[in-house]
Design an enzyme around this catalytic site. Structure first.
Site, PDB file in Angstrom:
ATOM      1  N   LYS A  11       0.724  -1.187  -0.151  1.00 28.03           N
ATOM      2  CA  LYS A  11       0.045   0.116  -0.094  1.00 28.03           C
ATOM      3  C   LYS A  11       0.619   1.328   0.007  1.00 28.03           C
ATOM      4  O   LYS A  11       2.012   1.253   0.266  1.00 28.03           O
ATOM      5  CB  LYS A  11      -0.959  -0.078   1.240  1.00 28.03           C
ATOM      6  CG  LYS A  11      -1.747  -1.373   1.383  1.00 28.03           C
ATOM      7  CD  LYS A  11      -2.853  -1.211   2.285  1.00 28.03           C
ATOM      8  CE  LYS A  11      -3.959  -2.316   2.501  1.00 28.03           C
ATOM      9  NZ  LYS A  11      -4.835  -2.090   3.327  1.00 28.03           N
ATOM     10  N   TYR A  51     -12.287  -2.804  -3.154  1.00 27.31           N
ATOM     11  CA  TYR A  51     -13.125  -3.017  -1.909  1.00 27.31           C
ATOM     12  C   TYR A  51     -14.521  -2.892  -1.832  1.00 27.31           C
ATOM     13  O   TYR A  51     -14.929  -2.703  -0.922  1.00 27.31           O
ATOM     14  CB  TYR A  51     -12.236  -1.814  -1.120  1.00 27.31           C
ATOM     15  CG  TYR A  51     -10.791  -2.171  -0.554  1.00 27.31           C
ATOM     16  CD1 TYR A  51     -10.513  -3.067   0.029  1.00 27.31           C
ATOM     17  CD2 TYR A  51      -9.693  -1.219  -0.987  1.00 27.31           C
ATOM     18  CE1 TYR A  51      -9.302  -3.596   0.474  1.00 27.31           C
ATOM     19  CE2 TYR A  51      -8.630  -1.370  -0.533  1.00 27.31           C
ATOM     20  CZ  TYR A  51      -8.262  -2.701   0.084  1.00 27.31           C
ATOM     21  OH  TYR A  51      -7.102  -3.146   0.514  1.00 27.31           O
ATOM     22  N   ASN A 114      -2.053   0.287   6.570  1.00 30.30           N
ATOM     23  CA  ASN A 114      -1.388  -1.007   7.223  1.00 30.30           C
ATOM     24  C   ASN A 114      -0.387  -1.948   6.179  1.00 30.30           C
ATOM     25  O   ASN A 114      -0.332  -2.975   6.449  1.00 30.30           O
ATOM     26  CB  ASN A 114      -2.421  -1.872   7.922  1.00 30.30           C
ATOM     27  CG  ASN A 114      -3.395  -2.572   6.903  1.00 30.30           C
ATOM     28  OD1 ASN A 114      -3.324  -1.847   5.649  1.00 30.30           O
ATOM     29  ND2 ASN A 114      -4.271  -3.069   6.981  1.00 30.30           N
ATOM     30  N   HIS A 117      -2.110  -5.604   1.755  1.00 32.58           N
ATOM     31  CA  HIS A 117      -3.293  -6.154   1.631  1.00 32.58           C
ATOM     32  C   HIS A 117      -3.212  -7.605   1.183  1.00 32.58           C
ATOM     33  O   HIS A 117      -2.161  -8.032   0.373  1.00 32.58           O
ATOM     34  CB  HIS A 117      -4.345  -5.725   0.644  1.00 32.58           C
ATOM     35  CG  HIS A 117      -5.473  -6.459   0.214  1.00 32.58           C
ATOM     36  ND1 HIS A 117      -6.530  -6.564   0.847  1.00 32.58           N
ATOM     37  CD2 HIS A 117      -5.612  -7.412  -0.572  1.00 32.58           C
ATOM     38  CE1 HIS A 117      -7.430  -7.661   0.645  1.00 32.58           C
ATOM     39  NE2 HIS A 117      -6.753  -7.967  -0.637  1.00 32.58           N
ATOM     40  N   GLU A 128      -9.856 -11.642  -6.712  1.00 32.90           N
ATOM     41  CA  GLU A 128      -9.119 -10.347  -6.846  1.00 32.90           C
ATOM     42  C   GLU A 128      -8.118 -10.458  -7.963  1.00 32.90           C
ATOM     43  O   GLU A 128      -7.558  -9.476  -8.271  1.00 32.90           O
ATOM     44  CB  GLU A 128      -8.483 -10.510  -5.529  1.00 32.90           C
ATOM     45  CG  GLU A 128      -9.332  -9.675  -4.267  1.00 32.90           C
ATOM     46  CD  GLU A 128      -8.859  -9.829  -2.972  1.00 32.90           C
ATOM     47  OE1 GLU A 128      -9.579  -9.508  -2.009  1.00 32.90           O
ATOM     48  OE2 GLU A 128      -7.414 -10.134  -2.686  1.00 32.90           O
TER      49      GLU A 128
HETATM   50  P1  CMP Z   1      -7.013  -4.812   3.933  1.00 32.34           P
HETATM   51  O1  CMP Z   1      -6.566  -6.101   4.336  1.00 32.34           O
HETATM   52  O2  CMP Z   1      -6.662  -4.021   2.665  1.00 32.34           O
HETATM   53  O3  CMP Z   1      -8.594  -5.077   3.777  1.00 32.34           O
HETATM   54  C1  CMP Z   1      -9.606  -3.825   4.031  1.00 32.34           C
HETATM   55  C2  CMP Z   1      -9.012  -2.654   4.725  1.00 32.34           C
HETATM   56  O4  CMP Z   1      -9.654  -1.595   5.261  1.00 32.34           O
HETATM   57  C3  CMP Z   1      -7.970  -2.992   5.788  1.00 32.34           C
HETATM   58  O5  CMP Z   1      -6.894  -3.891   5.217  1.00 32.34           O
HETATM   59  C4  CMP Z   1      -7.654  -2.052   6.292  1.00 32.34           C
HETATM   60  O6  CMP Z   1      -6.832  -1.229   5.571  1.00 32.34           O
HETATM   61  C5  CMP Z   1      -9.015  -1.005   6.237  1.00 32.34           C
HETATM   62  N1  CMP Z   1      -9.751  -0.800   7.478  1.00 32.34           N
HETATM   63  C6  CMP Z   1     -10.032  -1.899   7.993  1.00 32.34           C
HETATM   64  N2  CMP Z   1     -10.586  -1.480   9.140  1.00 32.34           N
HETATM   65  C7  CMP Z   1     -10.539  -0.110   9.361  1.00 32.34           C
HETATM   66  C8  CMP Z   1     -10.749   0.958  10.147  1.00 32.34           C
HETATM   67  N3  CMP Z   1     -11.357   0.704  11.326  1.00 32.34           N
HETATM   68  N4  CMP Z   1     -10.551   2.150   9.792  1.00 32.34           N
HETATM   69  C9  CMP Z   1      -9.708   2.363   8.598  1.00 32.34           C
HETATM   70  N5  CMP Z   1      -9.368   1.458   7.831  1.00 32.34           N
HETATM   71  C10 CMP Z   1      -9.801   0.145   8.277  1.00 32.34           C
END
Ligand code: CMP
Length: 137
Positions: A11, A51, A114, A117, A128
């Site tokens: 990311k 998403y 984070n 993904h 995906e």
């Molecule tokens: P990812 O594994 O890419 O799948 C969905 C994404 O939504 C997740 O990682 C996070 O980056 C994001 N996400 C999940 N929960 C939250 C939250 N409470 N606030 C902001 N982003 C979130």
């Protein structure tokens, strides 16, 4: 266990901090093979489409904006039990809860930023992978 594929996205928080090589090393060092990869800047349509399962969540707008805020490295990882192995390598979605030594523990900044993904099931991995690499055999 037969070979499996999973989709990975490095990311914007990680690409902008030059962490692509370090993160790819986690995959390769664990025995996963990168069988396709591309660096792209997502449009809101692409990020929202990818998403779409989260579109009712309160963080959906923030997630789409964030995923379009810089380059992402999208790749397909192949190996035994690739979906689960990649999820173990990544660690928990919230970096505060990620096990020591996992990618999110080492490199993620927050639950939104984070670092990576990874597909959460073999079925979603197939969807995906097709989303980003429709031509991949
Ligand atoms: P990812 O594994 O890419 O799948 C969905 C994404 O939504 C997740 O990682 C996070 O980056 C994001 N996400 C999940 N929960 C939250 C939250 N409470 N606030 C902001 N982003 C979130």
């Amino acid at each position: 266990m037969t070979k499996q594929r999973t989709l990975s996205i490095i990311k914007p928080d990680a690409t902008t901090r030059n962490l692509v090589g370090k993160i790819l090393s986690h995959f390769e060092d664990s025995g996963l093979t990168i069988v396709a990869a591309k660096m792209v800047t997502l449009t809101p349509e692409q990020a929202g489409g990818f998403y779409a399962v989260h579109k009712e969540r309160p963080f959906f707008g923030e997630l789409v904006d964030y995923m379009c805020s810089g380059r992402v490295l999208v790749s397909v990882l192949e190996g035994e039990d690739a979906v689960n192995l990649n999820r173990k390598l990544m660690g928990a979605t919230d970096p505060k809860k990620a096990d020591p030594g996992t990618i999110r523990n080492l490199y993620a900044e927050s639950i939104a930023a984070n670092a990576v993904h990874g597909s959460d099931s073999a079925e979603n991995a197939a969807t995906e992978i097709k989303f980003f690499f429709p031509e991949l055999k």
